[in-house]
Write a protein that holds these residues in place. Structure first.
Motif, PDB file in Angstrom:
ATOM      1  N   ASP A 131      -0.731   4.027  12.387  1.00  0.00           N
ATOM      2  CA  ASP A 131      -1.938   3.968  11.554  1.00  0.00           C
ATOM      3  C   ASP A 131      -1.700   4.677  10.218  1.00  0.00           C
ATOM      4  O   ASP A 131      -2.154   4.213   9.168  1.00  0.00           O
ATOM      5  CB  ASP A 131      -3.130   4.601  12.267  1.00  0.00           C
ATOM      6  CG  ASP A 131      -3.586   3.805  13.481  1.00  0.00           C
ATOM      7  OD1 ASP A 131      -3.256   2.603  13.585  1.00  0.00           O
ATOM      8  OD2 ASP A 131      -4.263   4.403  14.344  1.00  0.00           O
ATOM      9  N   LEU A 132      -0.993   5.810  10.252  1.00  0.00           N
ATOM     10  CA  LEU A 132      -0.684   6.531   9.015  1.00  0.00           C
ATOM     11  C   LEU A 132       0.161   5.669   8.084  1.00  0.00           C
ATOM     12  O   LEU A 132      -0.071   5.635   6.869  1.00  0.00           O
ATOM     13  CB  LEU A 132       0.040   7.844   9.331  1.00  0.00           C
ATOM     14  CG  LEU A 132      -0.841   8.969   9.837  1.00  0.00           C
ATOM     15  CD1 LEU A 132      -0.009  10.056  10.512  1.00  0.00           C
ATOM     16  CD2 LEU A 132      -1.659   9.558   8.697  1.00  0.00           C
ATOM     17  N   GLU A 190      -2.114   3.113   6.490  1.00  0.00           N
ATOM     18  CA  GLU A 190      -2.951   3.706   5.450  1.00  0.00           C
ATOM     19  C   GLU A 190      -2.144   3.925   4.176  1.00  0.00           C
ATOM     20  O   GLU A 190      -2.621   3.654   3.071  1.00  0.00           O
ATOM     21  CB  GLU A 190      -3.556   5.031   5.920  1.00  0.00           C
ATOM     22  CG  GLU A 190      -4.547   4.913   7.058  1.00  0.00           C
ATOM     23  CD  GLU A 190      -5.841   4.207   6.681  1.00  0.00           C
ATOM     24  OE1 GLU A 190      -6.114   4.012   5.483  1.00  0.00           O
ATOM     25  OE2 GLU A 190      -6.568   3.841   7.612  1.00  0.00           O
ATOM     26  N   ALA A 244      -1.644   0.717   2.405  1.00  0.00           N
ATOM     27  CA  ALA A 244      -2.888   0.296   1.750  1.00  0.00           C
ATOM     28  C   ALA A 244      -3.092   1.074   0.451  1.00  0.00           C
ATOM     29  O   ALA A 244      -3.477   0.493  -0.570  1.00  0.00           O
ATOM     30  CB  ALA A 244      -4.075   0.484   2.691  1.00  0.00           C
ATOM     31  N   ILE A 245      -2.829   2.362   0.470  1.00  0.00           N
ATOM     32  CA  ILE A 245      -2.965   3.182  -0.738  1.00  0.00           C
ATOM     33  C   ILE A 245      -2.069   2.634  -1.849  1.00  0.00           C
ATOM     34  O   ILE A 245      -2.501   2.474  -2.991  1.00  0.00           O
ATOM     35  CB  ILE A 245      -2.632   4.660  -0.439  1.00  0.00           C
ATOM     36  CG1 ILE A 245      -3.719   5.282   0.439  1.00  0.00           C
ATOM     37  CG2 ILE A 245      -2.447   5.458  -1.734  1.00  0.00           C
ATOM     38  CD1 ILE A 245      -3.316   6.605   1.063  1.00  0.00           C
ATOM     39  N   ARG A 270      -9.021   3.028  -2.539  1.00  0.00           N
ATOM     40  CA  ARG A 270      -7.744   3.752  -2.391  1.00  0.00           C
ATOM     41  C   ARG A 270      -7.975   5.193  -1.975  1.00  0.00           C
ATOM     42  O   ARG A 270      -7.329   5.707  -1.067  1.00  0.00           O
ATOM     43  CB  ARG A 270      -6.981   3.702  -3.724  1.00  0.00           C
ATOM     44  CG  ARG A 270      -5.670   4.460  -3.712  1.00  0.00           C
ATOM     45  CD  ARG A 270      -5.248   4.869  -5.114  1.00  0.00           C
ATOM     46  NE  ARG A 270      -6.290   5.654  -5.760  1.00  0.00           N
ATOM     47  CZ  ARG A 270      -6.512   5.665  -7.074  1.00  0.00           C
ATOM     48  NH1 ARG A 270      -5.787   4.935  -7.888  1.00  0.00           N
ATOM     49  NH2 ARG A 270      -7.456   6.407  -7.596  1.00  0.00           N
ATOM     50  N   GLU A 297      -8.913   5.555   1.592  1.00  0.00           N
ATOM     51  CA  GLU A 297      -7.730   5.444   2.453  1.00  0.00           C
ATOM     52  C   GLU A 297      -6.991   6.781   2.506  1.00  0.00           C
ATOM     53  O   GLU A 297      -6.466   7.170   3.549  1.00  0.00           O
ATOM     54  CB  GLU A 297      -6.793   4.338   1.958  1.00  0.00           C
ATOM     55  CG  GLU A 297      -7.396   2.949   1.935  1.00  0.00           C
ATOM     56  CD  GLU A 297      -7.822   2.422   3.289  1.00  0.00           C
ATOM     57  OE1 GLU A 297      -7.356   2.909   4.328  1.00  0.00           O
ATOM     58  OE2 GLU A 297      -8.648   1.490   3.308  1.00  0.00           O
ATOM     59  N   ARG A 298      -6.975   7.492   1.398  1.00  0.00           N
ATOM     60  CA  ARG A 298      -6.344   8.828   1.381  1.00  0.00           C
ATOM     61  C   ARG A 298      -7.082   9.773   2.314  1.00  0.00           C
ATOM     62  O   ARG A 298      -6.468  10.577   3.024  1.00  0.00           O
ATOM     63  CB  ARG A 298      -6.335   9.392  -0.035  1.00  0.00           C
ATOM     64  CG  ARG A 298      -5.356   8.718  -0.950  1.00  0.00           C
ATOM     65  CD  ARG A 298      -5.448   9.281  -2.352  1.00  0.00           C
ATOM     66  NE  ARG A 298      -4.380   8.755  -3.182  1.00  0.00           N
ATOM     67  CZ  ARG A 298      -4.440   8.689  -4.488  1.00  0.00           C
ATOM     68  NH1 ARG A 298      -5.510   9.112  -5.129  1.00  0.00           N
ATOM     69  NH2 ARG A 298      -3.433   8.191  -5.174  1.00  0.00           N
ATOM     70  N   HIS A 355      -8.713   8.848   4.936  1.00  0.00           N
ATOM     71  CA  HIS A 355      -8.362   8.409   6.290  1.00  0.00           C
ATOM     72  C   HIS A 355      -7.022   9.003   6.715  1.00  0.00           C
ATOM     73  O   HIS A 355      -6.845   9.388   7.864  1.00  0.00           O
ATOM     74  CB  HIS A 355      -8.283   6.888   6.368  1.00  0.00           C
ATOM     75  CG  HIS A 355      -9.595   6.213   6.162  1.00  0.00           C
ATOM     76  ND1 HIS A 355      -9.673   4.866   5.900  1.00  0.00           N
ATOM     77  CD2 HIS A 355     -10.873   6.666   6.162  1.00  0.00           C
ATOM     78  CE1 HIS A 355     -10.946   4.531   5.757  1.00  0.00           C
ATOM     79  NE2 HIS A 355     -11.691   5.611   5.900  1.00  0.00           N
ATOM     80  N   MET A 356      -6.077   9.067   5.777  1.00  0.00           N
ATOM     81  CA  MET A 356      -4.777   9.671   6.106  1.00  0.00           C
ATOM     82  C   MET A 356      -4.948  11.120   6.533  1.00  0.00           C
ATOM     83  O   MET A 356      -4.332  11.565   7.502  1.00  0.00           O
ATOM     84  CB  MET A 356      -3.816   9.587   4.920  1.00  0.00           C
ATOM     85  CG  MET A 356      -3.211   8.223   4.765  1.00  0.00           C
ATOM     86  SD  MET A 356      -1.760   8.228   3.707  1.00  0.00           S
ATOM     87  CE  MET A 356      -0.599   9.131   4.709  1.00  0.00           C
TER      88      MET A 356
END
Length: 100
Positions: A28-29, A32, A35-36, A59, A62-63, A65-66
């Motif tokens: 998942d990381l 992400e 995606a960023i 963006r 997403e950061r 989320h990381m």
């Protein structure tokens, strides 16, 4: 995008083990981070201010989320947290020495 193994490709008649969950979160990381990079590439490739605003916001989410996933990973795999902390400290030391 990178092609990674996916534990959810088929119907699995059981729950993930903690080790499988840790590996899934690592994947998942990666997703992400990809995606960023993609959203940021779109931001840099346009002069459309509306698009830049929306894509930059996505963006940045997403950061976040990381960060959430990394925190969860470190809780599920405390030994990794120690390695992450050691890496952070090494960078602080290197940058501290470089500024002097």
């Amino acid at each position: 995008m990178a092609i990674l193994s996916n534990p959810f490709v088929m119907e699995v008649p059981r729950k993930l083990t903690d080790e499988e969950l840790v590996n899934a979160i690592r994947q998942d990381l990666v997703g992400e981070l990809e995606a960023i990079h993609e959203y940021d590439a779109h931001v840099q490739a346009t002069d459309n201010e509306d698009a830049k605003k929306v894509l930059s916001d996505i963006r940045d989410e997403e950061r976040e989320h990381m960060g959430e996933l990394l925190e969860l990973l470190e809780r599920l795999a405390p030994d990794e947290k120690g390695l992450h902390d050691e890496g952070r400290e090494e960078v602080r030391e290197m940058l501290g020495k470089a500024k002097k």
